[in-house]
Design a protein around this motif. Structure first.
Motif, short mmCIF file in Angstrom:
data_model
loop_
_atom_site.label_atom_id
_atom_site.label_comp_id
_atom_site.label_asym_id
_atom_site.label_seq_id
_atom_site.Cartn_x
_atom_site.Cartn_y
_atom_site.Cartn_z
N ASP A 149 0.83 -1.21 0.00
CA ASP A 149 0.00 0.00 0.00
C ASP A 149 0.86 1.26 0.00
OD1 ASP A 149 -2.35 -1.44 0.05
OD2 ASP A 149 -2.39 -1.56 2.23
N ASP A 150 2.02 1.20 0.69
CA ASP A 150 2.82 2.41 0.89
C ASP A 150 4.30 2.09 0.63
OD1 ASP A 150 4.25 4.58 1.90
OD2 ASP A 150 2.87 4.92 3.56
N GLN A 207 -4.25 -6.16 -6.70
CA GLN A 207 -3.45 -5.05 -6.17
C GLN A 207 -2.05 -4.98 -6.77
OE1 GLN A 207 -4.65 -2.77 -4.35
NE2 GLN A 207 -6.41 -3.59 -3.28
#
Ligand SMILES: C[S@@+](CC[C@H](N)C(=O)[O-])C[C@H]1O[C@@H](n2cnc3c(N)ncnc32)[C@H](O)[C@@H]1O
Length: 199
Positions: free
Chosen positions: A96-97, A146
């Motif tokens: 995600d980061d 993702q």
């Protein structure tokens, strides 16, 4: 330059020389496990429960032990300066980061230790390959995959303080004749080399 891509020989070249304690992020079901030297103390951090279950089986089959942890690259339950290498292959497209993950990689590495990576990365802005990557990044969310292949991973690694001197850039043939840019190799953080091991 487009190369003939040999994933097995790439993994062997990246992982075979590693020694000591190796922390692998996002190992999935354990595709990299066969390439480590027998004496390596292996720790894997994998957030996906199904993959983690299969990973535990693969670790047991490997012999020599190994620890499978639930968790995410962005927040590692691993002490600072405690590992001899961090491995992440085809993982930074999924986290995600990216910035937080790279900060954690830097935090857990012993001074002068290596971050070993292989990643597909963004094609040049405006190219048709990049437009395809942008589309895939949006679409992959609907499939729960993702995967964001349009990330500028190299600059992010450099912003995190790593030098890319031993990282090679190459292009792998993709769908419809697309050339997908990749990075693979080892990065070290010159600013951390020679620092003490406390903090
Ligand atoms: C494309 S797979 C790569 C698997 C394997 N490393 C390889 O080389 O084929 C991406 C992996 O990263 C894991 N992953 C996704 N988000 C993550 C995160 N925030 N931290 C660590 N791993 C993550 C996924 O569960 C998956 O196992």
């Amino acid at each position: 330059m487009t190369t003939s891509f040999q994933p097995a020989s790439l993994r062997a070249a990246l992982l075979g020389p590693l020694r000591g304690t190796v922390l692998e992020l996002g190992p999935g079901t354990g595709v990299n496990l066969p390439y480590y030297a027998p004496g390596v103390t292996w720790i894997g951090v994998e957030p996906d429960a199904r993959r983690r279950a299969r990973l535990a089986t693969a670790v047991a089959r490997r012999g020599g032990g190994g620890e499978v942890l639930a968790g995410r690259a962005e927040r590692l339950d691993v002490p600072a300066h405690s590992v001899d290498a961090v491995v992440a292959t085809f993982v930074l497209c999924s986290v995600d980061d990216v910035t937080a993950a790279l900060a954690e990689i830097r935090r857990v590495l012993r001074p002068g230790a290596r971050y070993v990576l292989a990643e597909h990365v963004a094609a040049p802005e405006g190219s048709w390959v990049r437009r395809g990557q942008d589309g895939w990044a949006r679409a992959s969310r609907w499939f729960g995959a993702q995967c964001r292949p349009n990330r500028s991973i190299g600059p992010a690694i450099e912003r995190a303080g790593f030098a890319l001197a031993e990282v090679h850039r190459f292009v792998v043939p993709g769908p419809l004749g697309a050339g997908i840019p990749h990075l693979a190799g080892a990065a070290v953080c010159p600013a951390d080399t020679g620092k003490g091991t406390t903090s």
